[in-house]
Design an enzyme around this catalytic site. Structure first.
Site, PDB file in Angstrom:
ATOM      1  N   LEU B 125      -8.998  13.891  -9.184  1.00  0.00           N
ATOM      2  CA  LEU B 125      -9.776  12.676  -9.441  1.00  0.00           C
ATOM      3  C   LEU B 125      -8.851  11.461  -9.402  1.00  0.00           C
ATOM      4  O   LEU B 125      -9.106  10.491  -8.690  1.00  0.00           O
ATOM      5  CB  LEU B 125     -10.476  12.779 -10.807  1.00  0.00           C
ATOM      6  CG  LEU B 125     -11.241  11.540 -11.298  1.00  0.00           C
ATOM      7  CD1 LEU B 125     -12.429  11.227 -10.391  1.00  0.00           C
ATOM      8  CD2 LEU B 125     -11.753  11.746 -12.740  1.00  0.00           C
ATOM      9  N   GLY B 131      -6.981   5.199 -12.197  1.00  0.00           N
ATOM     10  CA  GLY B 131      -6.594   5.981 -13.368  1.00  0.00           C
ATOM     11  C   GLY B 131      -7.748   5.975 -14.356  1.00  0.00           C
ATOM     12  O   GLY B 131      -8.727   6.694 -14.175  1.00  0.00           O
ATOM     13  N   ILE B 157      -1.674  15.236 -10.282  1.00  0.00           N
ATOM     14  CA  ILE B 157      -2.608  16.360 -10.315  1.00  0.00           C
ATOM     15  C   ILE B 157      -1.922  17.596 -10.906  1.00  0.00           C
ATOM     16  O   ILE B 157      -1.040  18.189 -10.290  1.00  0.00           O
ATOM     17  CB  ILE B 157      -3.172  16.665  -8.909  1.00  0.00           C
ATOM     18  CG1 ILE B 157      -3.758  15.390  -8.286  1.00  0.00           C
ATOM     19  CG2 ILE B 157      -4.220  17.782  -9.000  1.00  0.00           C
ATOM     20  CD1 ILE B 157      -4.841  14.688  -9.095  1.00  0.00           C
ATOM     21  N   GLU B 363      -6.841  13.281 -19.069  1.00  0.00           N
ATOM     22  CA  GLU B 363      -8.287  13.505 -19.254  1.00  0.00           C
ATOM     23  C   GLU B 363      -8.938  12.388 -20.076  1.00  0.00           C
ATOM     24  O   GLU B 363      -9.821  12.613 -20.906  1.00  0.00           O
ATOM     25  CB  GLU B 363      -8.540  14.899 -19.842  1.00  0.00           C
ATOM     26  CG  GLU B 363      -7.977  15.958 -18.893  1.00  0.00           C
ATOM     27  CD  GLU B 363      -8.576  17.337 -19.043  1.00  0.00           C
ATOM     28  OE1 GLU B 363      -9.704  17.448 -19.537  1.00  0.00           O
ATOM     29  OE2 GLU B 363      -7.913  18.285 -18.624  1.00  0.00           O
ATOM     30  N   GLU B 367      -7.659   5.087 -25.164  1.00  0.00           N
ATOM     31  CA  GLU B 367      -8.419   3.841 -24.976  1.00  0.00           C
ATOM     32  C   GLU B 367      -9.767   4.134 -24.306  1.00  0.00           C
ATOM     33  O   GLU B 367     -10.793   3.552 -24.671  1.00  0.00           O
ATOM     34  CB  GLU B 367      -7.590   2.857 -24.149  1.00  0.00           C
ATOM     35  CG  GLU B 367      -6.375   2.287 -24.886  1.00  0.00           C
ATOM     36  CD  GLU B 367      -5.300   3.318 -25.266  1.00  0.00           C
ATOM     37  OE1 GLU B 367      -5.058   4.260 -24.476  1.00  0.00           O
ATOM     38  OE2 GLU B 367      -4.733   3.204 -26.357  1.00  0.00           O
TER      39      GLU B 367
END
Lengths: 376, 380
Positions: B125, B131, B157, B363, B367
C-alpha cells in the site's frame, strides 16, 4: 470472552442513566454551590433499589451483583459525583455487614440501609492513620459485656447522617489487633465533629468522629476479634471498583460536554473539533476511558465470580482515576474560558474527580498493592 | 461480561507461549544482531497453524478466531517482535483481504498456500509519496483486455524480500481520488517485478523491509479484489484487522520489557537491597503492568468484535494507539530500570526499545489512529 452486558445489566444502565440525567444532574450545580447533602437523591436511590445492590432480597437488597453495581454507580456519579460517593459508601457498608456480620446484625441494619433510612459509613482513617491504615490508634477496651471505644476518626464520608458506622479500632496493642464495630448514631460517647470544606464532591458529607468512653455491646462487633483489618482491606477491594466506576462516570460526563462543545464552537471559521489540537485530546480521553471501563468491568466480574481481585481492583482504581483526571483536565481545556466558569459543569467535574485518586487508597497505595502482586 | 478465555483460546496461548519460550526467545538476540530472516521459525510456525490462524480450515488455515490470533501474536512477539510482525503481515494483511474480498478461484490459488505457510504474503500500500495519506496512490493499473498493466513503486514493504504473494494497491481512476483505487493479488515472480532497496532499520531487524518496483507488470483481471474502485475500502477494512495484530505485537513487546525489568530488579542490589524494594522502581513496574492489562483488554475487545462481524474501526484504532504507546513507555522504563545495563546489548531491554518504536508508526501512525477515533467521536 464476551464483552456484552446482560439484558439485566443493560436495563439497570438505562434506568439509572435516566434517573441521573433527569433528577441528579440538574441539581448537581446547586448541591455543589451550597455544599448541601442531597438527601432527596439518597431517597430516590433507595426507591430504585440502588443502595443494597450487593446483598439478597431477604435482607432488603437487590443482589444485582458487582457488575451491575459498577454500572449504576458510574451513571449516578455522572450526574452528581457527591451522590455517587454517598451511594458507594452505603453499598460498601451494607456489603461488609452482609459478608462478615451475624444474622442479627444483617437483619438489623441491611433493610434500613437499602431502604435509605440513612446512609452507611466506614470509619477507618484517623488523623495519624491514612495510607498506613494499620497504624490507627482508636482503642476499644473490653469491659464486661461490652467494649468502650476511645479515639477519633477523620474524613468520614456520610458520617453525619449515617444510621450505622463501621468503626475500626484496636482491641489489643501488643501484638496489635484491630477489630470492627457497628456503631449506631445515637450511641452515648459517639459524637460527630465538624464537616470538612472540600475542593469538590461538596454535597458529600465528610466529617470527623470522636469516641469518648463510647460503650457498645459485644454483639456490635463485626466479624471476630482481630479480624478488623482483614474486613477493611477486603471491603476496600470492592470499594475500589466502586471508586473506579465513579471516576469513569464523572469523566464521561466531562468528556461528553467537551465533545459536544467541540462540535458547536467555531473559531478561525471552523468547528474547533476540526482542529487536530482538539481532536487529539478527545481521542486520547475516549481511548483511556474505554480502557478504564474494561479494567473496572474485569475486576467486577472477577468479584462476581468470587475470585481473587485485589490486584485487578487496584489496577482499575489506579488507572480509571488517573485517566479520569486527565480526561477532565483535557475537557476543561477544550472549553477554554467556558471550562473555567461555573456556568458549565466541567470545572466541577475536575474538582470532583480529583478526590478519586485519593480516597479508598491513594494512587500510591494502589501502586504498592500492584507492585507487591507483581513481585510474587 | 465474560473475561475468561475459551478452551481453544487457552490452548493456543499455552502452545504459543511454549513455542516462543523454547524456540523463538533463544534466537531473538542473534536474529536482531544479524538482521537475519528467521526462516526456520516461520516453517515451524506454519506447522503449528500460526500463519493463517483465523482462516477457515477449508482454506488451509487453523480455523480459529481473531482472539486466538491476538493471543498467539502477543506470545510470539514477547519472544521476538520481528518474528511477530512477519506472522502478523501474513495473517492480517495478506490472508485476511483475500478471505474477505477474493473470488473462490483466488482463494484456492493464493490463500490456501499462504494460510498453510507454504508461501509468504506482503501488503503493498505504502509509496514514497503515500504514507499516512494512503489515498494518494501513484502506482497505476491500466486495463488491457483481461489484464491490467501496473507501473509504480511501493516502499517500506514488510516481508517483501521473502514474499511470494503481494496484496497490491493501485490507482485505476485518478480523477476519483481514493475512490479510484483498486486492489490486486500479485505473484511476486511475475515479470516486471523487482525488489528495491533493502532497508536498514532501528529495530525489528529480522523482519525484512524493502521497496518493490513494478514495471509493465501484467496482472490478470481475475486477481482483482472486489471491484474497480474498491481498493481503499479493501485497505481500510484490512488495516482494521491488522491493527489488532500490531496491538498484540506491541503488548508482547511491552511484556518483554516488563518481565525482563522485573526479574532484573529482583536480582540487582544497590544500597544493600534489591532495587525492586524501592518505590521508584515499584512505581514504574506497577504502571507498566496496569497499562499492559488495559491495552490487552482493548485489543481483545476489538478482536472479539471482529469475530462477531461488528464494525470495529474505532476499537481497533484505540487498541493499536494505546498498546503501541504503552509498548514505548514500557520500553523506556525497562531500559531505565536496567540503568547502564539497559543500554548495552548484552541485555534485551534496548532491543525492546528499538522494536517498540515501530508499533507507533506502521499500519497507521498514532496520529492516524487519533484521526480515526476522533472522526468517529465527532460524528455524533
Amino acid at each position: 470472552m464476551d464483552f456484552r452486558l446482560t439484558d439485566e445489566q443493560l436495563q439497570i444502565e438505562e434506568m439509572v442513566r435516566g434517573l441521573s440525567r433527569k433528577e441528579f444532574a440538574p441539581r448537581a450545580a446547586q448541591v455543589d454551590e451550597e455544599s448541601r447533602y442531597p438527601a432527596e437523591n439518597h431517597r430516590r436511590l433507595a426507591e430504585l433499589g440502588l443502595l443494597g445492590m450487593l446483598y439478597p432480597a431477604s435482607f432488603g437488597g437487590s443482589e444485582a451483583g458487582p457488575v451491575s453495581y459498577s454500572i449504576a454507580l458510574r451513571e449516578v456519579a455522572g450526574g452528581c459525583a457527591a451522590t455517587g460517593v454517598g451511594m458507594a459508601v452505603t453499598n460498601m457498608t451494607g456489603e461488609a455487614i452482609f459478608r462478615f456480620g451475624s444474622d442479627s446484625q444483617r437483619s438489623r441494619y441491611l433493610p434500613i440501609l437499602s431502604a435509605g433510612k440513612g446512609p452507611g459509613a466506614f470509619a477507618l482513617t484517623e488523623p495519624g492513620a491514612g495510607s498506613d491504615a494499620g497504624g490507627l490508634s482508636t482503642f476499644a477496651r473490653e469491659d464486661g459485656d461490652g467494649y468502650v471505644i476511645d479515639g477519633s476518626k477523620v474524613f468520614i464520608t456520610n458520617g453525619t447522617n449515617a444510621c450505622v458506622t463501621i468503626v475500626m479500632a484496636l482491641t489489643r496493642r501488643s501484638p496489635r489487633k484491630i477489630s470492627a464495630f457497628l456503631v449506631e448514631a445515637d450511641t452515648p460517647g459517639f459524637r460527630v465533629g465538624k464537616g470538612e470544606r472540600k475542593m469538590g464532591i461538596k454535597g458529600s458529607d465528610t466529617v470527623s468522629l470522636s469516641f469518648e468512653g463510647c460503650r457498645v455491646p459485644k454483639s456490635s462487633m463485626l466479624g471476630a476479634p482481630g479480624e478488623g483489618l482483614r474486613i477493611a482491606l477486603s471491603t476496600l477491594d470492592g470499594g475500589r471498583i466502586g471508586i473506579a466506576s465513579q471516576a469513569i462516570g464523572i469523566a464521561r460526563s466531562a468528556f461528553s460536554t467537551a465533545t459536544e462543545y467541540a462540535r458547536d464552537r467555531r473559531q478561525f471559521g471552523h468547528a474547533i473539533g476540526e482542529f487536530q489540537a482538539i481532536r487529539w485530546k478527545l481521542a486520547d480521553a475516549a481511548t483511556e476511558l474505554d480502557a478504564a471501563q474494561l479494567l473496572a468491568f474485569r475486576a467486577a466480574s472477577l468479584k462476581e465470580k468470587g475470585l481473587p481481585h485485589s490486584k485487578e481492583a487496584s489496577m482499575a482504581k489506579l488507572f480509571a482515576t488517573e485517566a479520569g483526571n486527565r480526561a477532565c483536565h483535557a475537557a476543561l481545556q477544550v472549553l477554554g474560558g467556558y471550562g473555567y466558569i461555573r456556568e458549565y459543569p466541567v470545572e466541577r467535574h475536575l474538582r470532583d474527580i480529583q478526590v478519586t485518586t485519593i480516597y479508598e487508597g491513594t494512587s500510591e497505595i494502589q501502586r504498592l498493592v500492584i507492585s507487591r502482586a507483581l513481585r510474587g | 461480561m465474560v473475561f475468561d478465555l475459551t478452551e481453544e483460546q487457552r490452548m493456543i496461548q499455552d502452545t504459543a507461549r511454549e513455542f516462543a519460550r523454547k524456540e523463538v526467545l533463544p534466537k531473538a538476540a542473534e536474529l536482531d544482531e544479524n538482521s537475519r530472516f528467521p526462516e526456520e521459525l516461520i516453517r515451524q510456525m506454519a506447522e503449528l497453524g500460526f500463519m493463517g490462524i483465523a482462516v477457515p480450515q477449508e482454506y488451509g488455515g487453523a480455523g480459529m478466531d481473531t482472539v486466538c490470533y491476538a493471543i498467539a501474536m502477543e506470545e510470539i512477539s514477547r519472544a521476538c517482535a520481528s518474528t511477530g510482525v512477519i506472522m502478523s503481515v501474513n495473517n492480517s494483511l495478506a490472508c485476511d483481504p483475500i478471505l474477505t474480498f477474493g473470488s473462490e478461484e483466488v482463494k484456492r490459488e493464493y490463500l490456501v498456500p499462504m494460510a498453510t505457510g507454504k508461501t509468504l504474503g506482503c501488503f503493498g500500500l505504502t509509496e514514497p509519496g503515500a504514507g499516512s495519506d494512503a489515498g494518494s496512490q501513484k502506482t497505476t493499473a491500466v486495463r488491457d483486455g483481461d489484464f491490467y498493466v501496473v507501473n509504480g513503486t511501493k516502499n517500506f514493504i514488510t516481508n517483501a524480500p521473502q514474499a511470494d504473494t503481494c496484496i497490491l494497491f493501485t490507482m485505476t481512476d485518478k480523477a476519483k481520488a481514493h475512490k479510484g483505487i483498486t486492489a490486486f493479488v500479485v505473484d511476486m515472480k511475475w515479470k516486471g517485478i523487482s525488489l528495491g532497496k533493502h532497508e536498514k532499520k532501528m529495530g525489528i531487524r529480522a523482519s525484512a523491509t524493502s521497496s518493490i518496483i513494478f514495471e509493465e507488470v501484467r496482472v490478470p483481471s481475475k486477481n482483482r479484489l472486489g471491484n474497480e474502485g474498491d481498493g481503499f475500502k479493501v485497505a481500510m477494512n484490512t488495516l482494521d484487522g491488522g491493527r489488532i495484530g500490531i496491538a498484540s505485537q506491541a503488548i508482547g513487546i511491552a511484556r518483554a520489557s516488563l518481565e525482563d525489568a522485573l526479574s532484573y530488579s529482583k536480582d540487582r542490589k544497590q544500597f544493600g537491597q534489591p532495587i525492586c524494594d524501592f518505590q521508584a522502581i515499584q512505581w514504574m513496574l506497577a504502571d507498566i503492568a496496569t497499562e499492559i492489562e488495559a491495552a490487552r483488554l482493548l485489543t481483545w475487545r476489538a478482536a472479539w468484535m471482529k469475530d462477531r462481524k461488528m464494525r470495529h474501526s474505532k476499537e481497533s484504532s484505540m487498541a493499536k494507539l494505546y498498546a503501541s504507546e504503552v509498548a514505548m513507555r514500557a520500553a523506556v522504563k525497562g531500559v531505565q530500570i536496567h540503568g547502564g545495563y539497559g543500554y548495552i546489548n548484552e541485555y534485551p531491554a534496548e532491543r525492546h526499545f528499538r522494536d517498540a518504536k515501530i508499533t507507533e508508526i506502521y499500519e497507521g501512525t498514532s496520529e492516524i489512529q487519533r484521526l480515526v477515533i476522533s472522526a468517529e467521536l465527532l460524528k455524533g
